[in-house]
Every structure is written in C-alpha cells, then in structure tokens.
Design a protein around this motif. Structure first.
Motif, PDB file in Angstrom:
ATOM      1  N   ILE A 239       0.887  -0.675  -0.411  1.00 17.05           N
ATOM      2  CA  ILE A 239      -0.268   0.146   0.281  1.00 17.05           C
ATOM      3  C   ILE A 239       0.918   1.050   0.113  1.00 17.05           C
ATOM      4  O   ILE A 239       0.953   1.801  -0.826  1.00 17.05           O
ATOM      5  CB  ILE A 239      -0.932  -0.317   0.931  1.00 17.05           C
ATOM      6  CG1 ILE A 239      -1.860  -1.325   1.080  1.00 17.05           C
ATOM      7  CG2 ILE A 239      -1.647   1.526   1.566  1.00 17.05           C
ATOM      8  CD1 ILE A 239      -2.621  -1.016   2.483  1.00 17.05           C
ATOM      9  N   ALA A 240       1.934   1.157   1.147  1.00 17.67           N
ATOM     10  CA  ALA A 240       2.486   2.242   0.649  1.00 17.67           C
ATOM     11  C   ALA A 240       3.723   2.607  -0.297  1.00 17.67           C
ATOM     12  O   ALA A 240       3.650   4.168  -0.838  1.00 17.67           O
ATOM     13  CB  ALA A 240       3.676   2.327   2.043  1.00 17.67           C
ATOM     14  N   CYS A 241       3.864   1.416  -1.171  1.00 17.32           N
ATOM     15  CA  CYS A 241       4.465   1.774  -2.292  1.00 17.32           C
ATOM     16  C   CYS A 241       3.715   2.132  -3.680  1.00 17.32           C
ATOM     17  O   CYS A 241       4.120   3.108  -4.309  1.00 17.32           O
ATOM     18  CB  CYS A 241       5.331   0.368  -2.744  1.00 17.32           C
ATOM     19  SG  CYS A 241       6.998   0.224  -1.056  1.00 17.32           S
ATOM     20  N   THR A 242       2.158   1.577  -3.146  1.00 10.80           N
ATOM     21  CA  THR A 242       2.290   2.595  -4.430  1.00 10.80           C
ATOM     22  C   THR A 242       1.469   3.218  -3.900  1.00 10.80           C
ATOM     23  O   THR A 242       1.871   4.470  -5.326  1.00 10.80           O
ATOM     24  CB  THR A 242       0.636   1.091  -4.209  1.00 10.80           C
ATOM     25  OG1 THR A 242       0.744  -0.251  -4.723  1.00 10.80           O
ATOM     26  CG2 THR A 242      -0.703   1.939  -5.124  1.00 10.80           C
ATOM     27  N   ILE A 243       1.126   4.010  -3.148  1.00  6.86           N
ATOM     28  CA  ILE A 243       0.811   5.537  -3.111  1.00  6.86           C
ATOM     29  C   ILE A 243       2.269   6.156  -3.515  1.00  6.86           C
ATOM     30  O   ILE A 243       2.136   7.043  -4.200  1.00  6.86           O
ATOM     31  CB  ILE A 243       0.977   5.895  -1.690  1.00  6.86           C
ATOM     32  CG1 ILE A 243      -0.778   5.391  -1.367  1.00  6.86           C
ATOM     33  CG2 ILE A 243       0.479   7.945  -1.086  1.00  6.86           C
ATOM     34  CD1 ILE A 243      -0.976   5.622   0.456  1.00  6.86           C
ATOM     35  N   THR A 244       3.504   6.001  -3.304  1.00  6.77           N
ATOM     36  CA  THR A 244       4.690   6.877  -2.838  1.00  6.77           C
ATOM     37  C   THR A 244       5.482   6.821  -4.373  1.00  6.77           C
ATOM     38  O   THR A 244       5.449   7.939  -4.733  1.00  6.77           O
ATOM     39  CB  THR A 244       5.864   6.774  -1.907  1.00  6.77           C
ATOM     40  OG1 THR A 244       5.891   4.823  -2.205  1.00  6.77           O
ATOM     41  CG2 THR A 244       5.088   7.211  -0.485  1.00  6.77           C
ATOM     42  N   ILE A 245       5.700   5.731  -4.906  1.00  5.15           N
ATOM     43  CA  ILE A 245       5.874   5.621  -6.161  1.00  5.15           C
ATOM     44  C   ILE A 245       5.146   6.270  -7.122  1.00  5.15           C
ATOM     45  O   ILE A 245       6.020   7.011  -8.012  1.00  5.15           O
ATOM     46  CB  ILE A 245       5.868   4.559  -6.574  1.00  5.15           C
ATOM     47  CG1 ILE A 245       6.821   3.339  -5.898  1.00  5.15           C
ATOM     48  CG2 ILE A 245       6.164   4.259  -7.970  1.00  5.15           C
ATOM     49  CD1 ILE A 245       8.458   4.113  -5.791  1.00  5.15           C
ATOM     50  N   THR A 246       3.916   6.196  -7.303  1.00  4.53           N
ATOM     51  CA  THR A 246       2.908   7.072  -7.544  1.00  4.53           C
ATOM     52  C   THR A 246       3.104   8.935  -7.493  1.00  4.53           C
ATOM     53  O   THR A 246       3.049   9.226  -8.806  1.00  4.53           O
ATOM     54  CB  THR A 246       1.283   6.719  -7.283  1.00  4.53           C
ATOM     55  OG1 THR A 246       1.182   5.346  -7.982  1.00  4.53           O
ATOM     56  CG2 THR A 246       0.290   7.524  -8.022  1.00  4.53           C
ATOM     57  N   PHE A 247       3.031   9.030  -6.828  1.00  3.50           N
ATOM     58  CA  PHE A 247       3.598  10.360  -5.950  1.00  3.50           C
ATOM     59  C   PHE A 247       4.953  11.074  -6.919  1.00  3.50           C
ATOM     60  O   PHE A 247       4.630  12.253  -7.154  1.00  3.50           O
ATOM     61  CB  PHE A 247       3.693  10.347  -4.217  1.00  3.50           C
ATOM     62  CG  PHE A 247       3.951  12.313  -3.759  1.00  3.50           C
ATOM     63  CD1 PHE A 247       3.238  13.094  -4.651  1.00  3.50           C
ATOM     64  CD2 PHE A 247       5.003  11.656  -3.439  1.00  3.50           C
ATOM     65  CE1 PHE A 247       4.214  13.832  -4.407  1.00  3.50           C
ATOM     66  CE2 PHE A 247       5.745  13.488  -2.688  1.00  3.50           C
ATOM     67  CZ  PHE A 247       5.389  14.692  -3.465  1.00  3.50           C
ATOM     68  N   ALA A 248       5.842   9.697  -6.475  1.00  7.62           N
ATOM     69  CA  ALA A 248       7.446  10.209  -7.376  1.00  7.62           C
ATOM     70  C   ALA A 248       7.277  10.831  -8.768  1.00  7.62           C
ATOM     71  O   ALA A 248       7.625  10.987  -9.436  1.00  7.62           O
ATOM     72  CB  ALA A 248       8.563   8.730  -6.660  1.00  7.62           C
ATOM     73  N   ALA A 249       6.316   9.161  -9.759  1.00  6.01           N
ATOM     74  CA  ALA A 249       5.836   8.847 -11.298  1.00  6.01           C
ATOM     75  C   ALA A 249       5.009  10.836 -11.499  1.00  6.01           C
ATOM     76  O   ALA A 249       5.395  10.789 -12.410  1.00  6.01           O
ATOM     77  CB  ALA A 249       5.163   7.854 -11.691  1.00  6.01           C
ATOM     78  N   VAL A 250       3.964  10.989 -10.630  1.00  4.60           N
ATOM     79  CA  VAL A 250       3.263  12.193 -11.221  1.00  4.60           C
ATOM     80  C   VAL A 250       4.028  13.749 -10.864  1.00  4.60           C
ATOM     81  O   VAL A 250       4.011  14.039 -11.591  1.00  4.60           O
ATOM     82  CB  VAL A 250       2.080  12.016  -9.917  1.00  4.60           C
ATOM     83  CG1 VAL A 250       1.494  13.665 -10.533  1.00  4.60           C
ATOM     84  CG2 VAL A 250       0.995  11.324 -10.803  1.00  4.60           C
ATOM     85  N   SER A 251       5.083  13.950  -9.839  1.00  4.48           N
ATOM     86  CA  SER A 251       5.219  14.229  -9.733  1.00  4.48           C
ATOM     87  C   SER A 251       6.753  14.535 -10.748  1.00  4.48           C
ATOM     88  O   SER A 251       7.521  15.880 -10.740  1.00  4.48           O
ATOM     89  CB  SER A 251       6.639  14.754  -8.493  1.00  4.48           C
ATOM     90  OG  SER A 251       5.476  14.557  -7.398  1.00  4.48           O
ATOM     91  N   ALA A 252       7.531  13.377 -11.595  1.00  3.45           N
ATOM     92  CA  ALA A 252       8.139  13.432 -12.477  1.00  3.45           C
ATOM     93  C   ALA A 252       7.895  13.530 -13.836  1.00  3.45           C
ATOM     94  O   ALA A 252       8.537  14.401 -13.993  1.00  3.45           O
ATOM     95  CB  ALA A 252       8.631  11.978 -12.358  1.00  3.45           C
ATOM     96  N   LYS A 253       6.725  13.892 -13.764  1.00  6.14           N
ATOM     97  CA  LYS A 253       6.158  13.917 -15.032  1.00  6.14           C
ATOM     98  C   LYS A 253       5.859  15.670 -14.975  1.00  6.14           C
ATOM     99  O   LYS A 253       6.631  15.972 -16.427  1.00  6.14           O
ATOM    100  CB  LYS A 253       4.123  13.231 -15.005  1.00  6.14           C
ATOM    101  CG  LYS A 253       3.806  13.834 -16.344  1.00  6.14           C
ATOM    102  CD  LYS A 253       2.370  13.097 -16.525  1.00  6.14           C
ATOM    103  CE  LYS A 253       1.421  13.310 -18.159  1.00  6.14           C
ATOM    104  NZ  LYS A 253       0.975  12.545 -17.513  1.00  6.14           N
ATOM    105  N   LYS A 254       5.165  16.049 -14.433  1.00  8.84           N
ATOM    106  CA  LYS A 254       5.203  17.447 -14.090  1.00  8.84           C
ATOM    107  C   LYS A 254       6.676  18.354 -13.465  1.00  8.84           C
ATOM    108  O   LYS A 254       6.829  19.020 -14.707  1.00  8.84           O
ATOM    109  CB  LYS A 254       4.763  17.894 -12.336  1.00  8.84           C
ATOM    110  CG  LYS A 254       3.171  17.838 -12.700  1.00  8.84           C
ATOM    111  CD  LYS A 254       2.400  17.799 -10.840  1.00  8.84           C
ATOM    112  CE  LYS A 254       1.200  17.876 -11.319  1.00  8.84           C
ATOM    113  NZ  LYS A 254       0.298  17.958 -10.378  1.00  8.84           N
ATOM    114  N   ALA A 255       7.790  17.332 -13.265  1.00  9.21           N
ATOM    115  CA  ALA A 255       9.402  18.242 -14.009  1.00  9.21           C
ATOM    116  C   ALA A 255       9.723  17.920 -14.825  1.00  9.21           C
ATOM    117  O   ALA A 255      10.158  19.150 -15.428  1.00  9.21           O
ATOM    118  CB  ALA A 255      10.027  17.244 -13.147  1.00  9.21           C
ATOM    119  N   VAL A 256       9.540  16.934 -15.783  1.00  5.43           N
ATOM    120  CA  VAL A 256       9.220  16.698 -17.035  1.00  5.43           C
ATOM    121  C   VAL A 256       9.054  17.565 -18.263  1.00  5.43           C
ATOM    122  O   VAL A 256       9.706  18.741 -18.750  1.00  5.43           O
ATOM    123  CB  VAL A 256       9.515  15.466 -17.103  1.00  5.43           C
ATOM    124  CG1 VAL A 256       9.482  15.207 -18.921  1.00  5.43           C
ATOM    125  CG2 VAL A 256      10.428  14.409 -17.015  1.00  5.43           C
TER     126      VAL A 256
END
Length: 259
Positions: A239-256
């Motif tokens: 559960i924790a990995c699903t939430i945080t890795i999704t958060f990282a992926a969304v943040s990366a998309k915005k950063a890119v």
C-alpha cells in the motif's frame, strides 16, 4: 523500448552509486546512528525481557526492527537528495535533453538508495549477531527481514524522490523525509501493543503502518513463520509503495513537463 529503459536505469543507478561512494559521509552517519541506538536499546532495556509478558523473548530480536526501520527512513532520503543535487548542478536538465528514459531518470536514484539500504541493513544485522541475536526462523528469517526493510525503504525513497522533484530544494526534501521519524515512536517501538497504556497511543499505533512492519519482522525473528502476522507487513509495504511511487511518478511527469 523495454531494453532501453532497463539500460538507462542501470546506467543512472550506477552513476548514483558511484556518487554515493565518492561521498561516504552521506550515509555513514545514518548507519552509525542506527547502530548506536541498537547498542543503547539492548544495553539499557534488555532487562525487561525477563518480565512475564515478554515470555522470555530475546529483547535484542524485539528491538532490532527499530534500528532497521530508522535506517530505512534515513537511507531512503538519499534518493531525494541525489535528485536535488542533479537539479541544482544542471545534470537533471541535461538528462532531459537526451533520449534517456524519463522513468529511468527517477528510478536510478531510487534503486541506488535501495542498494545503500541493503548494505546498511546487513551491517546492522551483523552487529546484532555479534551482540547475541538469535533468529527463530534461521537464514530464511533474515532474508525476510531484508526484503521487508528494502520494501519499506522503497516506499520512503519514492516519497523522498517525489518531494525532491516537487520542491527542487535539498532542505525541503530532507525535512520531508524526517517528518516520518515520529512514526517510529507512535508505534510498538519498545513494548508489545498489549502493554501500551495510553489509549491515544494505541489508536496511533493501530493506524500506523510502521506497527505492522515491526510486527512482521518480530514475528519471523522471535515466533516463527506465522503467515498472517507476516503478511500484515507485506500488505503495509504494498500500500505504501503504491502511494509513494505513484506520487514520485506524477511529480516526475510535472518536473519533466516544466523542464
């Protein structure tokens, strides 16, 4: 495409590992603090294992997960710090101009953080064995503890990377990681759940995922292969990995997209 992602991830991970090795003081303090707390807890609190409610369990095995989880939180923060440094020195922007996979740019530092955590956890367990650690489930139990530690560290690495990509600030990334340290103490840190007296602390421990990480590690170290107790920790990690890795992926998309 798949091969390209794996190749890019490998190269960026290798670079992150080399960067960490060139600056060992980025991880040595965290390792020393975790080892220090293990020594203090064992030396100062091991006597309570003789109380009837502990049923003679080895307190070193009971307290070891605390040192491992604290190392996971501190070590996983390195993923965010590495990304911030790349942003500050312009390397991140240069990477965006290359054909390198955007996923690999984020995964590389996270995987490097997991490798660092793996080594730290091994060293902490080694110190515990020198202090007299006994493991009910033997080598298999140690492997399970390592997997739980790496999984929990992955969750924090994803969060750390996400904060770094959102803020692009080293202090903010570090602060974002350290706010999780209170989770360790709002849990079954020093005594079993049944011995917690304050009702508010019992409620906090019940909703705190760290509680289930501690319990799964302690079960395999002290009690044996009790399936449901072990699975609670695994479920908490998923559960924790699903939430945080999704958060990282969304943040990366915005950063890119901004890059």
């Amino acid at each position: 495409m798949g091969n390209s992602v794996w190749k890019d991830t490998w190269l960026i991970t290798l670079r992150s590992v080399k960067t960490t090795l060139r600056n060992p003081f980025s991880f040595i303090p965290n390792l020393m603090i975790s080892a220090f707390f293990l020594l203090v807890y064992e030396g100062g609190l091991s006597g309570i294992s003789q109380l009837p409610m502990f049923e003679g369990a080895n307190y070193l095995a009971f307290i070891l997960p605390v040192s491992i989880v604290s190392a996971a939180i501190g070590g996983a923060g390195g993923a965010g710090q590495g990304i911030v440094k790349d942003i500050e020195n312009g390397f991140f922007s240069r990477l965006l101009l290359t054909p390198a996979s955007r996923l690999a740019i984020v995964l590389g530092p996270i995987i490097a953080g997991m490798l660092q955590l793996f080594i730290q956890t091994l060293l902490i367990i080694g110190i515990a064995f020198l202090l007299g650690l006994e493991v009910e489930t033997g080598f298999g139990g140690i492997l399970f503890v390592l997997l739980i530690a790496i999984g929990w560290g992955l969750a924090f690495a994803g969060y750390s990377a996400g904060v770094a990509l959102r803020t692009k600030n080293a202090q903010a990334a570090q602060a974002g990681t350290f706010i999780f340290f209170p989770l360790i103490f709002l849990s079954t840190t020093f005594v079993p759940y049944e011995l917690i007296e304050a009702q508010w602390l019992k409620v906090a421990a019940t909703i705190n995922p760290t509680t289930y990480i501690f319990e799964s590690m302690r079960t395999v170290l002290i009690d044996g292969w009790i399936f449901w107790d072990l699975m609670q920790g695994v479920i908490a990690i998923v559960i924790a990995c699903t939430i945080t890795i999704t958060f990282a992926a969304v943040s990366a998309k915005k950063a890119v997209s901004r890059g």
